[in-house]
Motif scaffolding. Structure first.
Motif, PDB file in Angstrom:
ATOM      1  N   LEU A  38       0.898  -1.148   0.088  1.00 59.02           N
ATOM      2  CA  LEU A  38       0.077  -0.147  -0.049  1.00 59.02           C
ATOM      3  C   LEU A  38       1.080   1.293  -0.033  1.00 59.02           C
ATOM      4  CD1 LEU A  38      -2.559   1.636   0.119  1.00 59.02           C
ATOM      5  CD2 LEU A  38      -2.818   1.051   2.520  1.00 59.02           C
ATOM      6  N   ALA A  39       1.906   1.499   0.930  1.00 58.25           N
ATOM      7  CA  ALA A  39       2.842   2.359   0.720  1.00 58.25           C
ATOM      8  C   ALA A  39       3.450   2.512  -0.523  1.00 58.25           C
ATOM      9  CB  ALA A  39       4.064   2.338   1.910  1.00 58.25           C
ATOM     10  N   ASP A  40       3.821   1.377  -1.180  1.00 58.00           N
ATOM     11  CA  ASP A  40       4.343   1.655  -2.444  1.00 58.00           C
ATOM     12  C   ASP A  40       3.514   2.140  -3.476  1.00 58.00           C
ATOM     13  OD1 ASP A  40       6.576   1.134  -4.300  1.00 58.00           O
ATOM     14  OD2 ASP A  40       5.296  -0.179  -5.290  1.00 58.00           O
ATOM     15  N   ASP A  41       2.359   1.711  -3.402  1.00 60.87           N
ATOM     16  CA  ASP A  41       1.139   2.171  -4.454  1.00 60.87           C
ATOM     17  C   ASP A  41       0.881   3.724  -4.081  1.00 60.87           C
ATOM     18  OD1 ASP A  41       0.574  -0.360  -5.349  1.00 60.87           O
ATOM     19  OD2 ASP A  41      -1.347  -0.664  -4.273  1.00 60.87           O
ATOM     20  N   ARG A  42       1.201   4.155  -2.921  1.00 59.41           N
ATOM     21  CA  ARG A  42       0.443   5.587  -2.473  1.00 59.41           C
ATOM     22  C   ARG A  42       1.948   6.423  -3.161  1.00 59.41           C
ATOM     23  NH1 ARG A  42      -1.860   4.391   3.183  1.00 59.41           N
ATOM     24  NH2 ARG A  42      -3.908   4.849   2.642  1.00 59.41           N
ATOM     25  N   ARG A  43       3.153   5.724  -3.444  1.00 60.88           N
ATOM     26  CA  ARG A  43       4.169   6.520  -4.150  1.00 60.88           C
ATOM     27  C   ARG A  43       3.711   7.250  -5.538  1.00 60.88           C
ATOM     28  NH1 ARG A  43       9.202   4.670  -5.406  1.00 60.88           N
ATOM     29  NH2 ARG A  43       8.299   3.037  -6.328  1.00 60.88           N
ATOM     30  N   TYR A  44       2.853   6.480  -6.084  1.00 64.60           N
ATOM     31  CA  TYR A  44       2.257   6.881  -7.394  1.00 64.60           C
ATOM     32  C   TYR A  44       1.231   7.743  -7.524  1.00 64.60           C
ATOM     33  CZ  TYR A  44       5.789   3.109  -8.443  1.00 64.60           C
ATOM     34  OH  TYR A  44       6.796   2.450  -8.443  1.00 64.60           O
ATOM     35  N   VAL A  45       0.818   8.010  -6.289  1.00 70.18           N
ATOM     36  CA  VAL A  45      -0.557   9.105  -6.203  1.00 70.18           C
ATOM     37  C   VAL A  45      -0.143  10.340  -6.799  1.00 70.18           C
ATOM     38  CG1 VAL A  45      -1.993  10.096  -4.380  1.00 70.18           C
ATOM     39  CG2 VAL A  45      -1.592   7.737  -4.322  1.00 70.18           C
ATOM     40  N   ASP A  46      -1.326  10.744  -7.522  1.00 66.75           N
ATOM     41  CA  ASP A  46      -1.135  12.247  -8.217  1.00 66.75           C
ATOM     42  C   ASP A  46      -2.193  13.110  -7.340  1.00 66.75           C
ATOM     43  OD1 ASP A  46      -1.231  14.361  -9.533  1.00 66.75           O
ATOM     44  OD2 ASP A  46      -1.526  13.556 -11.558  1.00 66.75           O
ATOM     45  N   LEU A  88      -7.457  15.688  -6.653  1.00 66.22           N
ATOM     46  CA  LEU A  88      -8.084  17.037  -6.072  1.00 66.22           C
ATOM     47  C   LEU A  88      -9.101  17.214  -7.357  1.00 66.22           C
ATOM     48  CD1 LEU A  88      -5.257  19.020  -4.079  1.00 66.22           C
ATOM     49  CD2 LEU A  88      -7.532  18.137  -3.227  1.00 66.22           C
ATOM     50  N   THR A  89      -8.673  17.369  -8.501  1.00 59.46           N
ATOM     51  CA  THR A  89      -9.156  17.362  -9.820  1.00 59.46           C
ATOM     52  C   THR A  89     -10.519  16.537  -9.898  1.00 59.46           C
ATOM     53  OG1 THR A  89      -7.372  18.105 -11.037  1.00 59.46           O
ATOM     54  CG2 THR A  89      -9.387  17.503 -12.350  1.00 59.46           C
ATOM     55  N   LEU A  90     -10.324  15.345  -9.418  1.00 64.48           N
ATOM     56  CA  LEU A  90     -11.544  14.277  -9.517  1.00 64.48           C
ATOM     57  C   LEU A  90     -12.551  14.884  -8.357  1.00 64.48           C
ATOM     58  CD1 LEU A  90     -12.839  11.631 -10.174  1.00 64.48           C
ATOM     59  CD2 LEU A  90     -11.440  10.706  -8.510  1.00 64.48           C
ATOM     60  N   MET A  91     -12.122  15.338  -7.249  1.00 67.18           N
ATOM     61  CA  MET A  91     -12.983  15.937  -6.201  1.00 67.18           C
ATOM     62  C   MET A  91     -13.548  16.896  -6.660  1.00 67.18           C
ATOM     63  SD  MET A  91     -13.286  13.646  -3.887  1.00 67.18           S
ATOM     64  CE  MET A  91     -14.387  14.502  -2.695  1.00 67.18           C
ATOM     65  N   SER A  92     -13.000  18.001  -7.277  1.00 64.25           N
ATOM     66  CA  SER A  92     -13.362  19.185  -7.849  1.00 64.25           C
ATOM     67  C   SER A  92     -14.767  18.914  -8.751  1.00 64.25           C
ATOM     68  CB  SER A  92     -12.267  20.068  -8.443  1.00 64.25           C
ATOM     69  OG  SER A  92     -11.426  20.484  -7.821  1.00 64.25           O
ATOM     70  N   ALA A 120      -7.904  19.847   2.546  1.00 62.50           N
ATOM     71  CA  ALA A 120      -7.839  19.559   0.998  1.00 62.50           C
ATOM     72  C   ALA A 120      -7.230  18.084   0.701  1.00 62.50           C
ATOM     73  CB  ALA A 120      -7.366  20.589   0.209  1.00 62.50           C
ATOM     74  N   ARG A 121      -6.203  18.187   1.372  1.00 64.54           N
ATOM     75  CA  ARG A 121      -5.148  16.879   1.163  1.00 64.54           C
ATOM     76  C   ARG A 121      -5.757  15.821   1.827  1.00 64.54           C
ATOM     77  NH1 ARG A 121       0.190  16.848   0.418  1.00 64.54           N
ATOM     78  NH2 ARG A 121       0.349  19.049   1.344  1.00 64.54           N
ATOM     79  N   GLU A 122      -6.494  15.860   2.844  1.00 63.81           N
ATOM     80  CA  GLU A 122      -7.088  14.550   3.262  1.00 63.81           C
ATOM     81  C   GLU A 122      -8.516  14.333   2.664  1.00 63.81           C
ATOM     82  OE1 GLU A 122      -5.947  15.135   8.139  1.00 63.81           O
ATOM     83  OE2 GLU A 122      -7.531  16.561   7.254  1.00 63.81           O
ATOM     84  N   VAL A 123      -8.942  15.236   1.830  1.00 65.22           N
ATOM     85  CA  VAL A 123     -10.250  14.896   1.050  1.00 65.22           C
ATOM     86  C   VAL A 123      -9.803  14.263  -0.153  1.00 65.22           C
ATOM     87  CG1 VAL A 123     -11.734  16.047  -0.619  1.00 65.22           C
ATOM     88  CG2 VAL A 123     -11.399  16.827   1.819  1.00 65.22           C
ATOM     89  N   ALA A 124      -8.658  14.511  -0.624  1.00 63.12           N
ATOM     90  CA  ALA A 124      -8.132  13.947  -1.887  1.00 63.12           C
ATOM     91  C   ALA A 124      -7.395  12.652  -1.693  1.00 63.12           C
ATOM     92  CB  ALA A 124      -6.729  14.965  -2.536  1.00 63.12           C
ATOM     93  N   GLU A 125      -6.945  12.256  -0.761  1.00 64.08           N
ATOM     94  CA  GLU A 125      -6.088  11.014  -0.281  1.00 64.08           C
ATOM     95  C   GLU A 125      -7.158   9.910  -0.446  1.00 64.08           C
ATOM     96  OE1 GLU A 125      -4.041  11.795   3.405  1.00 64.08           O
ATOM     97  OE2 GLU A 125      -2.109  12.527   2.066  1.00 64.08           O
ATOM     98  N   PRO A 126      -8.238   9.797   0.046  1.00 64.04           N
ATOM     99  CA  PRO A 126      -8.980   8.798  -0.079  1.00 64.04           C
ATOM    100  C   PRO A 126      -9.435   8.285  -1.483  1.00 64.04           C
ATOM    101  CG  PRO A 126      -9.902  10.188   1.751  1.00 64.04           C
ATOM    102  CD  PRO A 126      -8.812  10.772   1.166  1.00 64.04           C
ATOM    103  N   ILE A 145     -13.691   6.573  -4.209  1.00 63.79           N
ATOM    104  CA  ILE A 145     -14.439   6.872  -2.969  1.00 63.79           C
ATOM    105  C   ILE A 145     -14.424   5.873  -1.847  1.00 63.79           C
ATOM    106  CG2 ILE A 145     -16.859   6.320  -3.496  1.00 63.79           C
ATOM    107  CD1 ILE A 145     -15.373   9.441  -2.128  1.00 63.79           C
ATOM    108  N   GLY A 146     -14.431   4.542  -2.403  1.00 64.04           N
ATOM    109  CA  GLY A 146     -14.251   3.353  -1.449  1.00 64.04           C
ATOM    110  C   GLY A 146     -12.864   3.288  -0.668  1.00 64.04           C
ATOM    111  N   PRO A 147     -13.290   2.444   0.477  1.00 62.32           N
ATOM    112  CA  PRO A 147     -12.077   2.622   1.401  1.00 62.32           C
ATOM    113  C   PRO A 147     -11.207   1.474   0.905  1.00 62.32           C
ATOM    114  CG  PRO A 147     -14.176   1.110   2.094  1.00 62.32           C
ATOM    115  CD  PRO A 147     -14.526   1.933   0.991  1.00 62.32           C
ATOM    116  N   VAL A 148      -9.734   1.584   1.405  1.00 58.13           N
ATOM    117  CA  VAL A 148      -8.805   0.782   0.963  1.00 58.13           C
ATOM    118  C   VAL A 148      -8.331  -0.044   2.349  1.00 58.13           C
ATOM    119  CG1 VAL A 148      -6.366   0.582   0.131  1.00 58.13           C
ATOM    120  CG2 VAL A 148      -8.008   2.191  -0.903  1.00 58.13           C
ATOM    121  N   ILE A 149      -8.269  -1.194   2.105  1.00 55.12           N
ATOM    122  CA  ILE A 149      -7.683  -2.075   3.426  1.00 55.12           C
ATOM    123  C   ILE A 149      -6.415  -2.950   2.933  1.00 55.12           C
ATOM    124  CG2 ILE A 149      -9.844  -2.032   4.674  1.00 55.12           C
ATOM    125  CD1 ILE A 149     -10.283  -4.902   3.804  1.00 55.12           C
TER     126      ILE A 149
END
Length: 121
Positions: free
Chosen positions: A44-52, A57-61, A103-109, A115-119
């Motif tokens: 999961l940490a490795d996946d998060r390295r590729y997060v844009d 934020l564009t998606l959430m907008s 704003a960061r916490e809105v975008a991270e999920p 929009i779904g949870p990640v486990i």
């Protein structure tokens, strides 16, 4: 996060004469699996390295009608003035209604899968 929604839907079903147990619910969820919890967390940490974050934020907008580009990433987002914005923010914040979201916490999920949870485990 899903439990209050399921309970509310089942309560409404009972109120209109339906058997709440007849309603099947499927929550959107991403699972990251590995032989150990530690290895899954590392994946999961490795996946998060590729997060844009800008993309998230564009998606959430788009979902909310709120221009998140005007917020500093660590600024608390207090006001959402559209119906879409209220609904989308409610979906995110319902799990912890007393939390003040940046704003960061809105975008991270939504940055991993939507929009779904990640486990991971």
């Amino acid at each position: 996060m899903i439990a209050p929604r399921v309970a509310a839907i089942r309560k409404l079903a009972a109120e209109v004469g339906r058997n709440p147990a007849d309603i099947l619910m499927f929550g959107m969820m991403t699972t990251i699996v590995a032989p150990t919890d530690e290895k899954a967390a590392a994946k999961l940490a490795d996946d998060r390295r590729y997060v844009d974050l800008e993309g998230a934020l564009t998606l959430m907008s788009g979902w909310t009608g709120v221009d998140f580009s005007r917020f500093d990433r660590d600024q608390v987002v207090e006001h959402v003035n559209s119906e879409a914005g209220r609904a989308a923010m409610e979906n995110i914040t319902r799990a912890d209604p007393d939390r003040r979201w940046t704003a960061r916490e809105v975008a991270e999920p939504v940055s991993i899968v939507g929009i779904g949870p990640v486990i991971a485990g």
